[in-house]
Write a protein that holds these residues in place. Sequence first.
Motif, mmCIF file in Angstrom:
data_model
loop_
_atom_site.group_PDB
_atom_site.id
_atom_site.type_symbol
_atom_site.label_atom_id
_atom_site.label_comp_id
_atom_site.label_asym_id
_atom_site.label_seq_id
_atom_site.Cartn_x
_atom_site.Cartn_y
_atom_site.Cartn_z
ATOM 1 N N GLY A 110 31.430 -29.434 4.480
ATOM 2 C CA GLY A 110 31.899 -30.590 3.771
ATOM 3 C C GLY A 110 33.487 -30.866 3.564
ATOM 4 N N ILE A 111 34.256 -29.766 4.318
ATOM 5 C CA ILE A 111 35.656 -29.770 4.122
ATOM 6 C C ILE A 111 36.113 -31.015 4.847
ATOM 7 C CG2 ILE A 111 37.740 -28.594 4.891
ATOM 8 C CD1 ILE A 111 36.037 -26.103 4.515
ATOM 9 N N VAL A 112 35.631 -31.405 5.986
ATOM 10 C CA VAL A 112 35.944 -32.569 6.734
ATOM 11 C C VAL A 112 35.781 -33.978 5.854
ATOM 12 C CG1 VAL A 112 35.849 -34.070 8.842
ATOM 13 C CG2 VAL A 112 35.629 -31.532 8.936
ATOM 14 N N ASP A 113 34.861 -34.109 5.459
ATOM 15 C CA ASP A 113 34.492 -35.438 4.453
ATOM 16 C C ASP A 113 35.914 -35.428 3.407
ATOM 17 O OD1 ASP A 113 32.506 -36.253 6.070
ATOM 18 O OD2 ASP A 113 30.980 -35.405 4.745
ATOM 19 N N GLN A 114 35.829 -34.271 2.785
ATOM 20 C CA GLN A 114 36.750 -34.173 1.529
ATOM 21 C C GLN A 114 38.338 -34.460 1.937
ATOM 22 O OE1 GLN A 114 36.486 -30.433 -0.523
ATOM 23 N NE2 GLN A 114 34.181 -30.946 -1.203
ATOM 24 N N GLU A 115 38.498 -33.992 3.180
ATOM 25 C CA GLU A 115 39.816 -34.083 3.777
ATOM 26 C C GLU A 115 40.009 -35.544 4.060
ATOM 27 O OE1 GLU A 115 42.213 -33.236 7.997
ATOM 28 O OE2 GLU A 115 41.138 -31.434 6.846
ATOM 29 N N ARG A 117 38.437 -38.417 2.556
ATOM 30 C CA ARG A 117 38.710 -39.094 1.571
ATOM 31 C C ARG A 117 39.800 -38.727 0.881
ATOM 32 N NH1 ARG A 117 33.210 -37.449 0.679
ATOM 33 N NH2 ARG A 117 33.570 -35.796 -0.530
ATOM 34 N N ALA A 118 40.573 -37.674 0.785
ATOM 35 C CA ALA A 118 41.680 -37.436 0.063
ATOM 36 C C ALA A 118 42.882 -38.014 0.998
ATOM 37 C CB ALA A 118 42.007 -35.653 0.352
ATOM 38 N N VAL A 119 42.892 -37.862 2.278
ATOM 39 C CA VAL A 119 43.911 -38.444 3.200
ATOM 40 C C VAL A 119 44.000 -39.887 2.893
ATOM 41 C CG1 VAL A 119 44.557 -39.072 5.597
ATOM 42 C CG2 VAL A 119 43.996 -36.615 5.105
ATOM 43 N N LYS A 120 42.851 -40.736 2.781
ATOM 44 C CA LYS A 120 43.104 -42.273 2.575
ATOM 45 C C LYS A 120 43.952 -42.799 1.121
ATOM 46 C CE LYS A 120 38.542 -43.362 4.497
ATOM 47 N NZ LYS A 120 37.278 -44.060 4.198
ATOM 48 N N LYS A 121 44.004 -41.779 0.323
ATOM 49 C CA LYS A 121 44.507 -42.088 -0.959
ATOM 50 C C LYS A 121 45.924 -41.361 -0.951
ATOM 51 C CE LYS A 121 40.090 -41.514 -3.321
ATOM 52 N NZ LYS A 121 39.347 -40.652 -4.541
ATOM 53 N N LEU A 122 46.516 -40.489 -0.033
ATOM 54 C CA LEU A 122 47.870 -39.940 -0.004
ATOM 55 C C LEU A 122 48.824 -40.620 0.742
ATOM 56 C CD1 LEU A 122 46.493 -36.424 0.685
ATOM 57 C CD2 LEU A 122 47.297 -37.124 -1.554
ATOM 58 N N PRO A 123 50.061 -40.478 0.378
ATOM 59 C CA PRO A 123 51.132 -41.146 1.259
ATOM 60 C C PRO A 123 51.229 -40.542 2.623
ATOM 61 C CG PRO A 123 51.979 -40.302 -0.838
ATOM 62 C CD PRO A 123 50.416 -39.956 -0.930
ATOM 63 N N LYS A 124 51.807 -41.223 3.450
ATOM 64 C CA LYS A 124 51.755 -40.649 4.916
ATOM 65 C C LYS A 124 52.054 -39.056 5.029
ATOM 66 C CE LYS A 124 53.180 -42.135 9.647
ATOM 67 N NZ LYS A 124 53.871 -43.247 10.173
ATOM 68 N N LEU A 128 49.391 -36.136 6.172
ATOM 69 C CA LEU A 128 49.830 -35.302 7.365
ATOM 70 C C LEU A 128 49.848 -33.711 7.179
ATOM 71 C CD1 LEU A 128 50.544 -35.075 10.526
ATOM 72 C CD2 LEU A 128 52.960 -35.196 9.815
ATOM 73 N N ALA A 129 50.488 -33.560 5.771
ATOM 74 C CA ALA A 129 50.317 -32.048 5.468
ATOM 75 C C ALA A 129 49.022 -31.511 5.163
ATOM 76 C CB ALA A 129 51.367 -31.873 4.272
ATOM 77 N N LEU A 130 47.980 -32.558 4.814
ATOM 78 C CA LEU A 130 46.849 -31.946 4.596
ATOM 79 C C LEU A 130 45.832 -31.912 5.744
ATOM 80 C CD1 LEU A 130 44.325 -31.346 2.391
ATOM 81 C CD2 LEU A 130 44.056 -33.934 2.241
ATOM 82 N N THR A 131 46.109 -32.900 6.695
ATOM 83 C CA THR A 131 45.500 -32.708 8.141
ATOM 84 C C THR A 131 45.950 -31.324 8.692
ATOM 85 O OG1 THR A 131 46.760 -34.061 8.968
ATOM 86 C CG2 THR A 131 44.851 -35.134 8.364
ATOM 87 N N THR A 132 47.198 -31.170 8.560
ATOM 88 C CA THR A 132 47.684 -29.869 9.532
ATOM 89 C C THR A 132 47.130 -28.603 8.580
ATOM 90 O OG1 THR A 132 49.869 -31.000 9.727
ATOM 91 C CG2 THR A 132 49.735 -28.657 9.636
ATOM 92 N N LYS A 133 46.830 -28.630 7.363
ATOM 93 C CA LYS A 133 46.173 -27.559 6.708
ATOM 94 C C LYS A 133 44.852 -27.237 7.266
ATOM 95 C CE LYS A 133 48.970 -27.411 2.520
ATOM 96 N NZ LYS A 133 48.650 -27.610 1.085
ATOM 97 N N GLY A 134 44.054 -28.548 7.458
ATOM 98 C CA GLY A 134 42.769 -28.661 7.946
ATOM 99 C C GLY A 134 42.602 -27.897 9.365
ATOM 100 N N SER A 135 43.770 -28.350 10.160
ATOM 101 C CA SER A 135 43.743 -27.898 11.554
ATOM 102 C C SER A 135 44.284 -26.186 11.520
ATOM 103 C CB SER A 135 44.869 -28.692 12.347
ATOM 104 O OG SER A 135 44.384 -29.876 12.561
ATOM 105 N N LEU A 136 45.088 -25.938 10.667
ATOM 106 C CA LEU A 136 45.295 -24.472 10.620
ATOM 107 C C LEU A 136 44.167 -23.619 10.041
ATOM 108 C CD1 LEU A 136 48.792 -24.573 9.134
ATOM 109 C CD2 LEU A 136 48.243 -23.663 11.303
ATOM 110 N N GLN A 137 43.240 -24.292 9.254
ATOM 111 C CA GLN A 137 42.084 -23.519 8.859
ATOM 112 C C GLN A 137 41.097 -23.400 10.055
ATOM 113 O OE1 GLN A 137 39.201 -25.554 5.943
ATOM 114 N NE2 GLN A 137 39.345 -23.524 4.714
ATOM 115 N N SER A 138 40.875 -24.481 10.844
ATOM 116 C CA SER A 138 40.006 -24.275 11.975
ATOM 117 C C SER A 138 40.411 -23.206 12.746
ATOM 118 C CB SER A 138 40.063 -25.686 12.551
ATOM 119 O OG SER A 138 39.133 -25.692 13.525
ATOM 120 N N ILE A 139 42.188 -23.036 13.179
ATOM 121 C CA ILE A 139 42.359 -22.334 13.772
ATOM 122 C C ILE A 139 42.167 -20.761 13.411
ATOM 123 C CG2 ILE A 139 44.516 -21.242 14.694
ATOM 124 C CD1 ILE A 139 45.701 -24.164 15.004
#
Length: 187
Positions: A110-115, A117-124, A128-139
């Motif tokens: 469920g991390i992808v869905d939460q990310e 949903r959160a990205v839609k509400k955040l400033p650009k 970007l910082a949140l999606t970068t964290k998600g990418s780093l977690q995948s790595i």
Amino acid sequence: MHSHDVNQDHDAIRLYVEAITACQEKAWSTQVTKAGFRYQKAKVVVKYGDRIKTACGVYHPDDVYSLYCIPNKTIYLMLTDYGLRDELDSPGILESLSIGYGYHAQNMVGIVDQEFRAVKKLPKAKALALTTKGSLQSICLAGAFIGSVWDSLGHSRAHGSEYFIGRHARSRLQGHLTERPHRRHAP
């Protein structure tokens, strides 16, 4: 390269990807279900060329590269160079497939869905910082898997955990990442 040679390379890659995929499935299904989530197998598709069409769009890989397409839970492994000749010393196929499985594991819990949903509400910038964290977690998840199978695959020491982290993380994160998932060598 003759077409026969290309076909032999494709067969060798297919067998290698099937073996790594079976290992990934066993590792991640165990970890995800142990954490209390339902696991669904990822689909893995190998594509060749410099312009690759996927269910998530058209991509132009520069090297071995994977893309996890969320809607169809498919990892597209995109190859521009046919062959396994450098895989033992520089395991690009293993890394790419492992990163794709890192995203799949995130999707399963469920991390992808939460990310999203959160990205839609955040400033650009924050999005970007949140999606970068998600990418780093995948790595990191990929690194944990790779660390758990590294020795059994006969890869050279020169391209171990430190090399993997160096290729995928900024210098200030490298020390932190080296001490975390790789220390345990388990996903």
